[in-house]
Design a protein around this motif. Structure first.
Motif, PDB file in Angstrom:
ATOM      1  N   VAL A 483       0.848  -1.191   0.000  1.00 52.16           N
ATOM      2  CA  VAL A 483       0.000   0.000   0.000  1.00 52.16           C
ATOM      3  C   VAL A 483       0.887   1.245   0.000  1.00 52.16           C
ATOM      4  O   VAL A 483       1.894   1.293   0.718  1.00 52.16           O
ATOM      5  N   VAL A 484       0.507   2.232  -0.798  1.00 48.66           N
ATOM      6  CA  VAL A 484       1.121   3.557  -0.774  1.00 48.66           C
ATOM      7  C   VAL A 484       0.040   4.560  -0.395  1.00 48.66           C
ATOM      8  O   VAL A 484      -1.035   4.578  -1.011  1.00 48.66           O
ATOM      9  N   ALA A 485       0.313   5.388   0.623  1.00 47.65           N
ATOM     10  CA  ALA A 485      -0.685   6.354   1.097  1.00 47.65           C
ATOM     11  C   ALA A 485      -0.041   7.719   1.298  1.00 47.65           C
ATOM     12  O   ALA A 485       1.150   7.811   1.620  1.00 47.65           O
ATOM     13  N   SER A 486      -0.853   8.767   1.111  1.00 47.92           N
ATOM     14  CA  SER A 486      -0.371  10.127   1.345  1.00 47.92           C
ATOM     15  C   SER A 486      -1.554  11.056   1.543  1.00 47.92           C
ATOM     16  O   SER A 486      -2.586  10.918   0.863  1.00 47.92           O
ATOM     17  N   GLN A 487      -1.419  11.958   2.520  1.00 44.47           N
ATOM     18  CA  GLN A 487      -2.420  12.990   2.796  1.00 44.47           C
ATOM     19  C   GLN A 487      -3.812  12.378   2.969  1.00 44.47           C
ATOM     20  O   GLN A 487      -4.813  12.882   2.455  1.00 44.47           O
ATOM     21  N   GLY A 488      -3.841  11.260   3.687  1.00 43.47           N
ATOM     22  CA  GLY A 488      -5.122  10.647   4.036  1.00 43.47           C
ATOM     23  C   GLY A 488      -5.768   9.827   2.950  1.00 43.47           C
ATOM     24  O   GLY A 488      -6.916   9.406   3.094  1.00 43.47           O
ATOM     25  N   LYS A 489      -5.044   9.547   1.849  1.00 45.30           N
ATOM     26  CA  LYS A 489      -5.612   8.772   0.749  1.00 45.30           C
ATOM     27  C   LYS A 489      -4.669   7.623   0.364  1.00 45.30           C
ATOM     28  O   LYS A 489      -3.452   7.768   0.429  1.00 45.30           O
ATOM     29  N   VAL A 490      -5.272   6.509  -0.036  1.00 42.89           N
ATOM     30  CA  VAL A 490      -4.498   5.403  -0.603  1.00 42.89           C
ATOM     31  C   VAL A 490      -4.251   5.719  -2.074  1.00 42.89           C
ATOM     32  O   VAL A 490      -5.194   5.864  -2.854  1.00 42.89           O
ATOM     33  N   LEU A 491      -2.984   5.832  -2.442  1.00 44.03           N
ATOM     34  CA  LEU A 491      -2.629   6.187  -3.817  1.00 44.03           C
ATOM     35  C   LEU A 491      -2.529   4.966  -4.724  1.00 44.03           C
ATOM     36  O   LEU A 491      -2.811   5.055  -5.921  1.00 44.03           O
ATOM     37  N   ALA A 492      -2.089   3.848  -4.165  1.00 41.80           N
ATOM     38  CA  ALA A 492      -1.939   2.621  -4.962  1.00 41.80           C
ATOM     39  C   ALA A 492      -1.854   1.446  -4.012  1.00 41.80           C
ATOM     40  O   ALA A 492      -1.415   1.586  -2.859  1.00 41.80           O
ATOM     41  N   GLU A 493      -2.263   0.263  -4.502  1.00 42.62           N
ATOM     42  CA  GLU A 493      -2.187  -0.922  -3.674  1.00 42.62           C
ATOM     43  C   GLU A 493      -2.128  -2.167  -4.553  1.00 42.62           C
ATOM     44  O   GLU A 493      -2.602  -2.168  -5.695  1.00 42.62           O
ATOM     45  N   LEU A 494      -1.537  -3.222  -4.011  1.00 43.04           N
ATOM     46  CA  LEU A 494      -1.509  -4.529  -4.649  1.00 43.04           C
ATOM     47  C   LEU A 494      -1.929  -5.556  -3.613  1.00 43.04           C
ATOM     48  O   LEU A 494      -1.164  -5.872  -2.702  1.00 43.04           O
ATOM     49  N   PRO A 495      -3.138  -6.098  -3.715  1.00 42.64           N
ATOM     50  CA  PRO A 495      -3.547  -7.147  -2.778  1.00 42.64           C
ATOM     51  C   PRO A 495      -2.776  -8.440  -3.025  1.00 42.64           C
ATOM     52  O   PRO A 495      -2.589  -8.848  -4.176  1.00 42.64           O
ATOM     53  N   LEU A 496      -2.330  -9.069  -1.941  1.00 35.98           N
ATOM     54  CA  LEU A 496      -1.645 -10.359  -2.010  1.00 35.98           C
ATOM     55  C   LEU A 496      -2.336 -11.311  -1.031  1.00 35.98           C
ATOM     56  O   LEU A 496      -1.842 -11.566   0.074  1.00 35.98           O
ATOM     57  N   PRO A 497      -3.495 -11.840  -1.412  1.00 35.07           N
ATOM     58  CA  PRO A 497      -4.334 -12.564  -0.457  1.00 35.07           C
ATOM     59  C   PRO A 497      -3.832 -13.950  -0.069  1.00 35.07           C
ATOM     60  O   PRO A 497      -4.333 -14.519   0.897  1.00 35.07           O
ATOM     61  N   VAL A 498      -2.882 -14.513  -0.783  1.00 34.57           N
ATOM     62  CA  VAL A 498      -2.351 -15.825  -0.417  1.00 34.57           C
ATOM     63  C   VAL A 498      -1.205 -15.624   0.573  1.00 34.57           C
ATOM     64  O   VAL A 498      -0.101 -15.224   0.199  1.00 34.57           O
ATOM     65  N   ALA A 499      -1.523 -15.792   1.857  1.00 32.16           N
ATOM     66  CA  ALA A 499      -0.557 -15.633   2.946  1.00 32.16           C
ATOM     67  C   ALA A 499      -0.043 -14.208   3.086  1.00 32.16           C
ATOM     68  O   ALA A 499       0.939 -13.968   3.773  1.00 32.16           O
ATOM     69  N   GLY A 500      -0.700 -13.246   2.441  1.00 34.65           N
ATOM     70  CA  GLY A 500      -0.191 -11.883   2.431  1.00 34.65           C
ATOM     71  C   GLY A 500       1.054 -11.735   1.598  1.00 34.65           C
ATOM     72  O   GLY A 500       1.778 -10.738   1.699  1.00 34.65           O
TER      73      GLY A 500
END
Length: 562
Positions: A483-500
């Motif tokens: 996850v990348v976040a700035s100024q209270g917003k998520v700018l980008a994310e990559l879910p990795l649901p298998v074991a994180g």
């Protein structure tokens, strides 16, 4: 098919199953380019250097055939995709054997994670071999999701895909004879035991090798690798997404040393694979650096097979497994055709696999955090700081003056002094540890991940406590990832649901998302080429010199929590 029939095919009395015609064959023993057909029967090479008839004939005129490449040490989880997508990603590049250590998923899911890899390895097109994870957790100074003792490893040791014991990272435990370490070493005595001993030398290295360890991939200089070769270790040249040791070790790779040197990627993500390559990238880069082509191809094939006891591959010769790569040009190393055990690697071969369901879903059980959780309480200005080195997993132990403000040492982006934090995410104790890191260059915001070697708790780096909390909490929502976040917003994310650790999407999709993540991280001022894997390795307390786990800042040289 009977052995008698195969011998008859080798003599040309009966047509072969497949014939590769028109190419030259690189002999990885003599270096000669051999003319003549390559005949294959039921996935085994039965003829080289003569003419054959076959039920299927493939014309490869003008090309050179080399043995399939063997990655001698890697963590498939670091490709961020499942073993099935990793198979589809790298086999077309000529990688026909991968010797993996699934200790990333093992640190989250224990034996169930390793069994998933073993079950997958029975179904992939490429040959995935497994070294059983020797250090889960890697040390006593972290909270992992599982703890594998010698008996748990012995229970898995007879699986046909298991070679031996994976990288023994707890080298202090070996040289000081920790009882748990000794039990594992005794249990696998006589089998392959892979090493992990960064900067170890002298009598301590003697003791480590005496324990039965045969291979090692942590050398970061030619001097270090030379001593390890001289003391009987096979040295694996590593070029991952963060650990880039190829240029430093290239001068040591010669026709004399090549029988005792191999290639590995360790941790390489879809960004680097898509944009540069895998072992194929290492091969062409080493040749471009001036290494003898025979030495390079031998290290990538025959030397690797010999080092790990895989006597059925590494050379295009009768009786060997038909792992073959066709190359228009040896120096360029770009495969036009790949065979895995005589099977053409293509969309049809991947589609024919049985794909099994993954394990370790919903593995992120972190506490809900708030900004105040990331204060760094202190009364004195003297501060230990993790110094990140671009392209290395070794870090510096820096000491800076940071004056407390109302009991809190705050990040100072102007001095590139950022908050680093680890949040326990396996649902065991809710530990939160904080410290300082330099080297990211971030001016605002935060990045966070559940990929944090090897305990894979949540690790975050940021300039703002609110953004760190946002990024950390978002990881629970998406079952782990980046996850990348700035100024209270998520700018980008990559879910990795298998074991994180791994995505359920294709490697092409993961690559595209990583491009967006890298762009988002750079928008915060991040200067590192590979910020997410650098982030992951600042949490690994078996790599010198200063790291952080959920227990706190760890002085690796003293092997203790500060």
């Amino acid at each position: 098919m009977s052995l008698e029939t195969r011998i008859a095919q080798a003599r040309g009395e009966v047509p072969a199953d497949m014939v590769l015609r028109g190419a030259e064959v690189l002999c990885t023993v003599t270096g000669a380019l051999l003319k003549g057909d390559v005949a294959i029967s039921e996935g085994i090479i039965i003829g080289v250097g003569d003419s054959y008839d076959g039920r299927e004939v493939i014309d490869l005129s003008g090309q050179v055939l080399v043995p399939g490449f063997i990655d001698t040490h890697l963590h498939i989880e670091s490709s961020l995709v499942t073993p099935f997508e990793f198979d589809r990603c790298v086999a077309p590049r000529g990688v026909t054997t991968a010797i993996c250590d699934p200790h990333e998923i093992a640190n989250v899911a224990g034996s169930a994670g390793i069994r998933y890899f073993l079950d997958a390895a029975l179904r992939t097109v490429m040959d995935i071999r497994v070294n059983l994870s020797s250090c889960v957790p890697s040390t006593h100074m972290e909270t992992a999701g599982a703890d594998l003792d010698a008996q748990a490893l012995i229970a898995l040791s007879d699986h046909p895909k298991v070679i031996g014991l994976a990288e023994f990272m707890n080298f202090p435990g070996v040289i000081h004879r920790d009882p748990g370490c000794m039990e594992k070493l005794h249990a696998f005595a006589g089998r392959h035991i892979d090493g992990h001993a960064p900067l170890l030398s002298g009598r301590d290295l003697n003791a480590y090798v005496t324990a039965g360890i045969r291979t090692e991939h942590e050398s970061t200089s030619a001097e270090e690798a030379r001593e390890k070769l001289q003391k009987g270790l096979r040295c694996l040249i590593r070029e991952g997404s963060v650990s880039k040791d190829m240029v430093a070790l290239a001068p040591l790779l010669t026709p004399i040393t090549a029988p005792y040197m191999c290639l590995c990627t360790d941790d390489r993500n879809p960004l680097d694979i898509a944009e540069h390559g895998h072992l194929d990238h290492m091969i062409r880069s080493l040749i471009a650096l001036g290494c003898d082509p025979l030495a390079v191809y031998r290290a990538a094939t025959l030397s690797a097979a010999e080092a790990f006891g895989l006597k059925d591959r590494g050379q295009i010769a009768p009786g060997k497994r038909a792992d073959i790569v066709a190359l228009p040009n040896l120096a360029e190393c770009r495969a036009s055709l790949v065979l895995c055990a005589g099977r053409v690697v293509n969309d049809a071969s991947f589609a024919a696999r049985e794909v099994i369901d993954p394990v370790a879903r919903n593995s992120v059980r972190a506490p809900k955090v708030v900004a105040q959780d990331f204060r760094h309480a202190a009364n004195t200005p003297e501060t230990s700081v993790i110094g990140v080195i671009e392209g290395k997993i070794i870090t510096e132990h820096l000491r800076e003056t940071i004056v407390p403000d109302q009991g809190d040492k705050r990040p100072d982006p102007a001095r590139d002094l950022l908050r680093v934090a680890v949040v326990e995410r396996h649902g065991k104790n809710g530990n939160i540890a904080t410290g300082f890191v330099r080297g990211f260059g971030m001016g605002q915001g935060a990045i966070a991940a559940t990929v944090a070697h090897d305990h894979h708790n949540i690790v975050a780096v940021g300039a703002d406590y609110d953004d760190i909390a946002l990024a950390v909490n978002r990881l629970s929502d998406i079952e782990g990832g980046f996850v990348v976040a700035s100024q209270g917003k998520v700018l980008a994310e990559l879910p990795l649901p298998v074991a994180g650790l791994m995505s359920l999407d294709s490697y092409e999709s993961v690559h595209a998302t990583l491009v967006d993540l890298r762009k988002a991280a750079k928008s915060l001022g991040v200067t590192l080429q590979e910020p997410f894997l650098q982030l992951a390795f600042i949490a690994l307390p078996v790599i010198p010199h200063l790291k952080i786990t959920d227990f706190g800042m760890v002085d690796v040289d003293r092997f203790e929590v500060l």
